[in-house]
Each structure stands twice: as C-alpha cells, then as structure tokens.
Scaffold this active site. Structure first.
Site, mmCIF file in Angstrom:
data_model
loop_
_atom_site.group_PDB
_atom_site.id
_atom_site.type_symbol
_atom_site.label_atom_id
_atom_site.label_comp_id
_atom_site.label_asym_id
_atom_site.label_seq_id
_atom_site.Cartn_x
_atom_site.Cartn_y
_atom_site.Cartn_z
ATOM 1 N N CYS A 64 -8.507 -5.562 -9.931
ATOM 2 C CA CYS A 64 -7.860 -4.455 -10.798
ATOM 3 C C CYS A 64 -7.542 -3.259 -10.072
ATOM 4 C CB CYS A 64 -9.088 -4.425 -11.645
ATOM 5 S SG CYS A 64 -8.661 -3.131 -13.198
ATOM 6 N N CYS B 24 0.458 3.452 3.535
ATOM 7 C CA CYS B 24 0.928 2.545 4.956
ATOM 8 C C CYS B 24 1.778 1.549 4.779
ATOM 9 C CB CYS B 24 -0.398 2.071 5.802
ATOM 10 S SG CYS B 24 -0.997 0.619 4.988
ATOM 11 N N CYS C 70 0.823 -1.189 -0.078
ATOM 12 C CA CYS C 70 0.084 -0.072 0.043
ATOM 13 C C CYS C 70 0.636 1.102 0.181
ATOM 14 C CB CYS C 70 -0.933 -0.018 1.150
ATOM 15 S SG CYS C 70 -1.976 1.536 1.371
ATOM 16 N N CYS D 67 -5.342 0.703 6.343
ATOM 17 C CA CYS D 67 -5.512 2.255 6.434
ATOM 18 C C CYS D 67 -6.887 2.714 5.799
ATOM 19 C CB CYS D 67 -4.379 2.919 5.770
ATOM 20 S SG CYS D 67 -3.925 2.681 4.237
#
Length: 132
Positions: free
Chosen positions: A119, A50, A47, A99
């Site tokens: 996706c 985070c 991510c 997050c």
C-alpha cells in the site's frame, strides 16, 4: 548492492514537493483517494526521490483502499522493510532500498500469487511508461 543515496534535509526539501517531502522523508501518509491518478497502460513505478525502479505496473491492482497497491516489488532488493509501531499498531513499513524514502506499508491481505498488498503513497512514486 549500490551505495546508499544520501542527501541533506535541505537538498531533499529543494528537490521534492512539500507533500512528497513530508511523506518520503518524514514518514507522513497522504490522504486516501488523492493520488491514484496514474495513467493506465504498461509502466514501471519509480521512487520520486532517487528514481530507483520499485514496482512493475503489471503487479498493480485496485485494493479499494485509496492508495496505489501492488502485490510485489519489481525486485526483492528494491525495497526494505522495518517495523512500524506508530498509531498504536504494529505494521511493516516499506522504504526505498536506495535512498530510504518512506513509501508506505505492506499487509498480508493482497491477491495471489503473493498474498501481499504493498500500500504505497502515490506521491512517493513516479510512473514511467514502458517502451512498447
């Protein structure tokens, strides 16, 4: 489960690029074919907000859609799903479980073994090479 990562809007804006902020915090979508330029090779996708690990590069495939696609998350608890009824459609939104960053959507038209296509907006991810 770990405690949710919560930051103010100003903190997210300061940390992220304009596009990453719009996609991950405001549920925008990057244009197709604009961010699938990740280097080839064994990697883990995290991510951008985070740093949580989300997808293993071994599950990445070319869906032809213009967005990075994976057939499963790195762990079931890594991502969350919510119903998305925007744009006069019913879709399943995918977000980071740590997050709540908007990542993209999951569709039931992916390859085996899951039949799923996560996706994902490329700008919502960072790629980290696996130690080899």
């Amino acid at each position: 489960m770990a405690e949710k990562i919560v930051k103010s809007d100003a903190e997210w804006r300061a940390q992220l690029s304009d596009l990453a902020y719009k996609v991950t915090r405001k549920h925008a979508t990057e244009r197709a074919f604009t961010h699938d330029d990740f280097p080839k090779g064994p990697a883990t996708f995290h991510c951008v907000c985070c740093g949580a690990p989300l997808f293993d590069g071994d599950t990445k495939f070319d869906s032809g859609t213009g967005w990075p696609s994976f057939y499963r998350p790195i762990a079931a608890e890594a991502v969350g799903e919510t119903e998305d009824r925007s744009w006069f459609m019913k879709r399943t939104e995918v977000h980071c479980a740590a997050c709540d960053a908007h990542l993209g959507h999951v569709f039931p038209d992916g390859p085996k073994p899951t039949g799923l296509r996560y996706c994902i907006n490329g700008v919502a991810l960072t790629q980290r090479p696996k130690a080899g």
